[in-house]
Design a protein around this motif. Structure first.
Motif, PDB file in Angstrom:
ATOM      1  N   PRO A 172      -0.696  -1.767   5.089  1.00  0.00           N
ATOM      2  CA  PRO A 172       0.569  -2.317   5.600  1.00  0.00           C
ATOM      3  C   PRO A 172       1.635  -2.270   4.518  1.00  0.00           C
ATOM      4  O   PRO A 172       1.336  -2.277   3.318  1.00  0.00           O
ATOM      5  N   LEU A 173       2.884  -2.258   4.950  1.00  0.00           N
ATOM      6  CA  LEU A 173       3.992  -2.073   4.018  1.00  0.00           C
ATOM      7  C   LEU A 173       4.050  -3.167   2.964  1.00  0.00           C
ATOM      8  O   LEU A 173       4.357  -2.901   1.800  1.00  0.00           O
ATOM      9  N   TRP A 174       3.729  -4.418   3.321  1.00  0.00           N
ATOM     10  CA  TRP A 174       3.794  -5.496   2.340  1.00  0.00           C
ATOM     11  C   TRP A 174       2.831  -5.258   1.185  1.00  0.00           C
ATOM     12  O   TRP A 174       3.132  -5.570   0.032  1.00  0.00           O
ATOM     13  N   LEU A 175       1.662  -4.684   1.508  1.00  0.00           N
ATOM     14  CA  LEU A 175       0.678  -4.409   0.463  1.00  0.00           C
ATOM     15  C   LEU A 175       1.132  -3.238  -0.406  1.00  0.00           C
ATOM     16  O   LEU A 175       1.017  -3.274  -1.648  1.00  0.00           O
ATOM     17  N   GLN A 176       1.665  -2.213   0.225  1.00  0.00           N
ATOM     18  CA  GLN A 176       2.140  -1.059  -0.535  1.00  0.00           C
ATOM     19  C   GLN A 176       3.270  -1.444  -1.488  1.00  0.00           C
ATOM     20  O   GLN A 176       3.293  -1.026  -2.653  1.00  0.00           O
ATOM     21  N   THR A 177       4.203  -2.255  -1.004  1.00  0.00           N
ATOM     22  CA  THR A 177       5.346  -2.617  -1.854  1.00  0.00           C
ATOM     23  C   THR A 177       4.920  -3.475  -3.035  1.00  0.00           C
ATOM     24  O   THR A 177       5.465  -3.344  -4.135  1.00  0.00           O
ATOM     25  N   ARG A 178       3.932  -4.342  -2.826  1.00  0.00           N
ATOM     26  CA  ARG A 178       3.455  -5.160  -3.951  1.00  0.00           C
ATOM     27  C   ARG A 178       2.773  -4.286  -5.007  1.00  0.00           C
ATOM     28  O   ARG A 178       2.939  -4.502  -6.210  1.00  0.00           O
ATOM     29  N   LEU A 179       2.018  -3.286  -4.552  1.00  0.00           N
ATOM     30  CA  LEU A 179       1.370  -2.396  -5.507  1.00  0.00           C
ATOM     31  C   LEU A 179       2.401  -1.565  -6.261  1.00  0.00           C
ATOM     32  O   LEU A 179       2.315  -1.401  -7.483  1.00  0.00           O
ATOM     33  N   MET A 180       3.387  -1.028  -5.531  1.00  0.00           N
ATOM     34  CA  MET A 180       4.405  -0.206  -6.195  1.00  0.00           C
ATOM     35  C   MET A 180       5.201  -1.029  -7.198  1.00  0.00           C
ATOM     36  O   MET A 180       5.574  -0.536  -8.265  1.00  0.00           O
ATOM     37  N   ALA A 181       5.459  -2.300  -6.884  1.00  0.00           N
ATOM     38  CA  ALA A 181       6.160  -3.170  -7.835  1.00  0.00           C
ATOM     39  C   ALA A 181       5.331  -3.399  -9.090  1.00  0.00           C
ATOM     40  O   ALA A 181       5.879  -3.659 -10.172  1.00  0.00           O
ATOM     41  N   SER A 182       4.006  -3.273  -8.978  1.00  0.00           N
ATOM     42  CA  SER A 182       3.104  -3.445 -10.124  1.00  0.00           C
ATOM     43  C   SER A 182       2.815  -2.133 -10.835  1.00  0.00           C
ATOM     44  O   SER A 182       1.994  -2.093 -11.763  1.00  0.00           O
ATOM     45  N   GLY A 183       3.475  -1.054 -10.381  1.00  0.00           N
ATOM     46  CA  GLY A 183       3.279   0.244 -11.023  1.00  0.00           C
ATOM     47  C   GLY A 183       2.067   1.002 -10.526  1.00  0.00           C
ATOM     48  O   GLY A 183       1.577   1.898 -11.214  1.00  0.00           O
ATOM     49  N   ILE A 184       1.552   0.667  -9.316  1.00  0.00           N
ATOM     50  CA  ILE A 184       0.354   1.292  -8.770  1.00  0.00           C
ATOM     51  C   ILE A 184       0.721   2.106  -7.528  1.00  0.00           C
ATOM     52  O   ILE A 184       1.447   1.625  -6.656  1.00  0.00           O
ATOM     53  N   ARG A 185       0.203   3.315  -7.430  1.00  0.00           N
ATOM     54  CA  ARG A 185       0.454   4.169  -6.260  1.00  0.00           C
ATOM     55  C   ARG A 185      -0.496   3.787  -5.129  1.00  0.00           C
ATOM     56  O   ARG A 185      -1.712   3.736  -5.326  1.00  0.00           O
ATOM     57  N   PRO A 186       0.022   3.524  -3.930  1.00  0.00           N
ATOM     58  CA  PRO A 186      -0.850   3.281  -2.771  1.00  0.00           C
ATOM     59  C   PRO A 186      -1.597   4.557  -2.367  1.00  0.00           C
ATOM     60  O   PRO A 186      -1.048   5.659  -2.457  1.00  0.00           O
ATOM     61  N   HIS A 187      -2.854   4.384  -1.908  1.00  0.00           N
ATOM     62  CA  HIS A 187      -3.676   5.518  -1.457  1.00  0.00           C
ATOM     63  C   HIS A 187      -4.082   5.340   0.006  1.00  0.00           C
ATOM     64  O   HIS A 187      -3.623   6.055   0.881  1.00  0.00           O
ATOM     65  N   ASN A 188      -4.974   4.375   0.225  1.00  0.00           N
ATOM     66  CA  ASN A 188      -5.370   4.010   1.589  1.00  0.00           C
ATOM     67  C   ASN A 188      -5.744   2.545   1.590  1.00  0.00           C
ATOM     68  O   ASN A 188      -5.798   1.906   0.524  1.00  0.00           O
ATOM     69  N   ASN A 189      -5.993   1.986   2.776  1.00  0.00           N
ATOM     70  CA  ASN A 189      -6.154   0.533   2.858  1.00  0.00           C
ATOM     71  C   ASN A 189      -7.287  -0.003   1.988  1.00  0.00           C
ATOM     72  O   ASN A 189      -7.136  -1.031   1.333  1.00  0.00           O
ATOM     73  N   VAL A 190      -8.434   0.680   1.939  1.00  0.00           N
ATOM     74  CA  VAL A 190      -9.573   0.160   1.171  1.00  0.00           C
ATOM     75  C   VAL A 190      -9.307   0.246  -0.332  1.00  0.00           C
ATOM     76  O   VAL A 190      -9.492  -0.738  -1.074  1.00  0.00           O
ATOM     77  N   VAL A 191      -8.876   1.409  -0.800  1.00  0.00           N
ATOM     78  CA  VAL A 191      -8.593   1.564  -2.233  1.00  0.00           C
ATOM     79  C   VAL A 191      -7.443   0.645  -2.652  1.00  0.00           C
ATOM     80  O   VAL A 191      -7.480   0.024  -3.720  1.00  0.00           O
ATOM     81  N   ASP A 192      -6.437   0.526  -1.783  1.00  0.00           N
ATOM     82  CA  ASP A 192      -5.304  -0.345  -2.114  1.00  0.00           C
ATOM     83  C   ASP A 192      -5.740  -1.799  -2.235  1.00  0.00           C
ATOM     84  O   ASP A 192      -5.221  -2.552  -3.074  1.00  0.00           O
ATOM     85  N   ILE A 193      -6.699  -2.222  -1.415  1.00  0.00           N
ATOM     86  CA  ILE A 193      -7.181  -3.607  -1.485  1.00  0.00           C
ATOM     87  C   ILE A 193      -7.887  -3.858  -2.814  1.00  0.00           C
ATOM     88  O   ILE A 193      -7.698  -4.910  -3.446  1.00  0.00           O
ATOM     89  N   THR A 194      -8.683  -2.899  -3.290  1.00  0.00           N
ATOM     90  CA  THR A 194      -9.348  -3.091  -4.589  1.00  0.00           C
ATOM     91  C   THR A 194      -8.315  -3.184  -5.711  1.00  0.00           C
ATOM     92  O   THR A 194      -8.454  -3.989  -6.640  1.00  0.00           O
ATOM     93  N   ASN A 195      -7.263  -2.363  -5.636  1.00  0.00           N
ATOM     94  CA  ASN A 195      -6.207  -2.442  -6.646  1.00  0.00           C
ATOM     95  C   ASN A 195      -5.415  -3.743  -6.517  1.00  0.00           C
ATOM     96  O   ASN A 195      -4.966  -4.315  -7.517  1.00  0.00           O
ATOM     97  N   TYR A 196      -5.243  -4.189  -5.292  1.00  0.00           N
ATOM     98  CA  TYR A 196      -4.532  -5.448  -5.046  1.00  0.00           C
ATOM     99  C   TYR A 196      -5.296  -6.625  -5.665  1.00  0.00           C
ATOM    100  O   TYR A 196      -4.713  -7.478  -6.342  1.00  0.00           O
TER     101      TYR A 196
END
Length: 803
Positions: free
Chosen positions: A239-263
């Motif tokens: 979801p966009l809220w998760l992607q934007t939080r990662l990008m603000a932290s300097g992390i590139r979004p990939h997919n929901n599962v990988v993004d959750i581990t980075n989150y």
């Protein structure tokens, strides 16, 4: 560590606290904030657009003509060159009048004959770095979620209305390498409670233990390893809220599962790894040291050769991940992954650091394991990640967690006395003050009289001894609130007059464009005496490191010429260097050498280079002399300085001058001789060297100011014919002496040899300025003094007025 202000609000109430105030208080408490980034400050007039139609541009193959609804009465036409633009998309539109980063203004314009009423934007055009943009949109525009409303402000959707704080963390504050850790810090500073994420209860008929087994060969390397199984996941965008939080932290979004581990990595500070269970290769996880020469292809698609000092996660047969650093390529989560094996572990930081350094592979995970993580959050972080995977990827979390647990994490208790605390800090804190600070830190504690026993939470593994607690209390109490005192018998510090003058020298030379150089005091036997005006026996080291560093120097110039040669060889053609350093004179074998502080400089290249004005002035003798004149004027010794023709080893005989202070030689200025140019492989280099200890120790008279003249001055020019060998400086001094009180200024403005001047003679022209502060001078008074001057120079030098 990048901290999103809006994300941080999820854990601690920031009402009434601006990002600037937050940054200020964090810095005062010991966590330096390097800067605050506000993307929306440079972005205005960006809205959500709905692409209604898209067709090829009639006059350009790579452009598209789009009809876009932007919330106005009529849709607008926008020309777009992005390869992924399509009808039906919700996109970010920069309306006419918007400004992009770099101060690029969007205007209504014609592109290849077609009107374009704005611009459909990519994330890079909004100021985001390419490395954080999702790969699907790295080469085109960004597509917003379907539910986005045309005409509304697009910046909040992308989190660009946020403020991002850049924390510069010291090695001991690993607890702040997570959003929750920063929240505890902020809560302690502003006395506000921390709200931890809510983890929902889950139930499943199947058990994780039926799918996987965990074995750790050496519990010292890996005291705790946990594994969870999530089935029936659907891989897709986050979801966009998760992607934007990662990008603000300097992390590139990939997919929901990988993004959750980075989150979770950024939320809890706990590194996780998600394996594709079906690609894992077995039902057993074995954590062991790698075999010598064993191979593993990591997620960055690089095959790495491992050693016995590296820790790996295996499927019982072969490595599938480099523990705590990076996962393996073969078992990564892909678009067709259905079952996820989720790892959360506590690894030995020393082992992880070794692998990261050996392989040149530093990751967000390894940096946290190296500094230390909270052992009590290993399981909690895994539960939180599983909960999010179930929510955002539709997964089913199997019952239970499979573990290999040999971890002993006893709480640290620190006992200290109030009296010792106040003695160390110089404060008068009460027990109540300490209690209040402990409550703000959310530390549990016990108090008996004036003794406090604090139980340190596992997230603050950096606290072990009473001094650690003293510092913790001091920074929360406020360093600005600690009384300022000096130890008894210690006077206020300050610079001596000599030190102040030395700083003036640096400021003056650097203001003139010279850069400070620091070279060795040791040199070679054949170089130590070059350019030295005072020569003594060489002072040799008993056990030199090399022949090039065997003797103490007598001059600073040789090493400066080495530096000039080094720069010129690397195509740095404008080199202006100075050095303040010591030279050493021998006083015999049984005495220590005399150490003198010298100032030296070397300059070559274009001192003025203004091609647009047609000005290219190379360094010459008078460039360097002018810089030294400014220095002498700054030190208030210009009136006592005199230049006279000189010569010396390594210097050009026709372009060298000695520098005298009140008649005593204190240095030289000149061009290096051709043989030295050849030796150092340089050309047109001018150098100077001064006995700085003499210059700075010279007693100067206080600076006196004179009132602005009330009466006019009278100028006279004279040109004197003298022998070619007569120095202009000698003539000037004779003129000044003969002119008496009425003669205020004497300046040379011309030297001429040639036609109408006899062989062996030269003409030197002076401007003389006469002035009397008490009255207006008459021509008769000036003529009388002028005649005295002409008589004096004729008597001293045989000078005649040039006709």
């Amino acid at each position: 560590m990048l901290v999103s202000y809006k994300w941080l609000q999820s854990y601690v109430d920031l009402e009434g606290i601006t990002p600037e105030e937050l940054a200020n208080q964090l810095t005062k408490s010991g966590i330096e904030v390097d800067g605050i980034e506000r993307p929306s400050e440079r972005l205005k007039n960006f809205v959500v657009g709905h692409v209604l139609e898209k067709e090829k541009h009639p006059n350009a193959d790579k452009l598209n003509r789009c009809l876009v609804h932007i919330g106005e009465e009529e849709p607008v036409q926008i020309i777009c060159g992005a390869p992924n633009v399509a009808a039906g998309q919700k996109v970010v539109v920069a309306k006419p009048g918007a400004r992009l980063p770099g101060n690029v203004k969007i205007k209504r314009s014609k592109i290849r004959g077609e009107v374009s009423n704005g611009m459909i934007c990519s994330l890079q055009e909004l100021g985001l770095e390419t490395k954080v943009v999702p790969k699907d949109f790295a080469d085109g525009i960004y597509v917003l979620p379907e539910e986005s409303v045309p005409g509304t402000d697009a910046l909040p959707l992308l989190g660009l209305d946020d403020a991002v704080l850049d924390l510069d963390l010291t090695a001991n504050r690993a607890d702040c390498m997570s959003m929750i850790g920063v929240a505890y810090e902020v809560g302690a500073i502003f006395n506000r409670r921390v709200k931890l994420p809510e983890i929902k209860e889950k139930s499943s008929e199947e058990r994780a233990a039926d799918y996987i087994h965990v074995k750790v060969d050496n519990p010292q390397d890996n005291p705790l390893y946990t594994a969870k199984i999530i089935k029936n996941v659907k891989i897709g965008p986050s979801p966009l809220w998760l992607q934007t939080r990662l990008m603000a932290s300097g992390i590139r979004p990939h997919n929901n599962v990988v993004d959750i581990t980075n989150y979770i990595l950024h939320e809890y500070g706990q590194p996780l790894h998600a394996f594709d269970y079906d690609r894992f290769g077995s039902k057993e996880i074995v954590v062991r040291r790698a075999k010598e020469g064993e191979k593993l292809t990591t997620l960055d698609e690089v095959e790495r050769t491992l050693s016995e000092e590296h820790l790996v996660i295996t499927n019982g047969i072969e490595p599938v991940a480099l523990a705590g650093v990076m996962g393996g390529l073969d078992s990564e989560v892909q678009s067709d992954t259905k079952t996820v094996l989720l790892e959360s572990a506590y690894f030995n930081g020393t082992v992880i650091r070794k692998a990261s350094r050996d392989l040149g592979l530093r990751s967000e995970s390894s940096s946290r394991f190296e500094r230390g993580i909270d052992p009590q959050r290993v399981r909690e972080a895994a539960e939180r990640a599983a909960d999010l995977i179930a929510e955002l990827a539709g997964g089913e979390v199997l019952e239970g967690t499979v573990e290999a647990d040999a971890l002993t994490a006893n709480p640290v208790k620190i006992e200290f006395a109030l009296g010792n605390l106040n003695d160390r800090l110089g404060t008068e804190l009460s027990i109540g003050d300490v209690e209040q600070i402990m409550d703000r830190l959310q530390f549990s504690y016990e108090i008996e009289g004036e003794r406090i026993t604090a139980t340190v939470p596992s997230r603050r593994w950096d606290l072990h001894i009473p001094e650690d607690m003293y510092e913790e209390i001091a920074r929360l109490y406020g360093y600005d609130n600690i009384p300022k005192t000096l130890p008894k018998g210690v006077a206020l510090g300050g610079l001596s007059p000599y030190q102040r003058k030395r700083r003036m020298v640096r400021d003056c030379l650097e203001g003139a464009g010279l850069m400070q150089s620091v070279t060795y005091s040791l040199t070679s036997a054949d170089q130590y005496a070059q350019f030295a005006r005072r020569k003594t026996e060489p002072i040799q080291l008993a056990n030199p490191m090399s022949e090039a560093h065997a003797v103490l120097r007598l001059s600073l110039v040789p090493h400066l010429l080495d530096a000039v040669s080094y720069n010129l060889a690397r195509n740095n053609k404008q080199v202006f260097l100075y050095e303040i350093g010591s030279v050493f004179y021998s006083q015999g074998n049984d005495r220590l050498p005399e150490e003198r502080e010298h100032l030296a400089g070397a300059m070559t290249g274009l001192y003025v280079d203004h091609p647009w004005q047609g000005k290219k002035d190379p360094v010459d003798f008078y460039t360097v002399k002018g810089i030294l004149d400014a220095l002498f004027d700054k030190l208030s010794i210009a009136q006592s300085i005199r230049y006279e023709k000189g010569e010396g080893d390594g210097l050009h005989p026709g372009q060298t001058a000695n520098i005298l202070l009140d008649g005593q030689v204190v240095g030289f200025i000149g061009k290096i001789a051709p043989e030295m140019e050849k030796r150092y492989d340089v050309k047109n280099v001018f150098v100077f060297e001064l006995d700085l200890s003499k210059l700075l120790s010279w007693e100067t008279t206080p600076l006196l100011y004179r009132p602005i003249p009330k009466f006019p001055s009278i100028s006279r020019d004279i040109a004197l014919i003298v022998d070619r060998e007569v120095p202009a400086g000698d003539l000037k001094r004779t003129i000044q002496k003969a002119g008496g009180k009425l003669l205020k200024e004497v300046d040379v403005f011309d030297v001429y040899e040639g036609k109408n001047v006899s062989e062996g003679k030269k003409s030197i022209a002076f401007t003389l300025e006469y002035y009397d502060p008490e009255r207006t001078l008459t021509d008769d008074q000036v003529v009388a003094v002028h005649e005295d001057i002409l008589s004096a120079v004729k008597e001293a030098f045989g000078a005649e007025l040039r006709k």
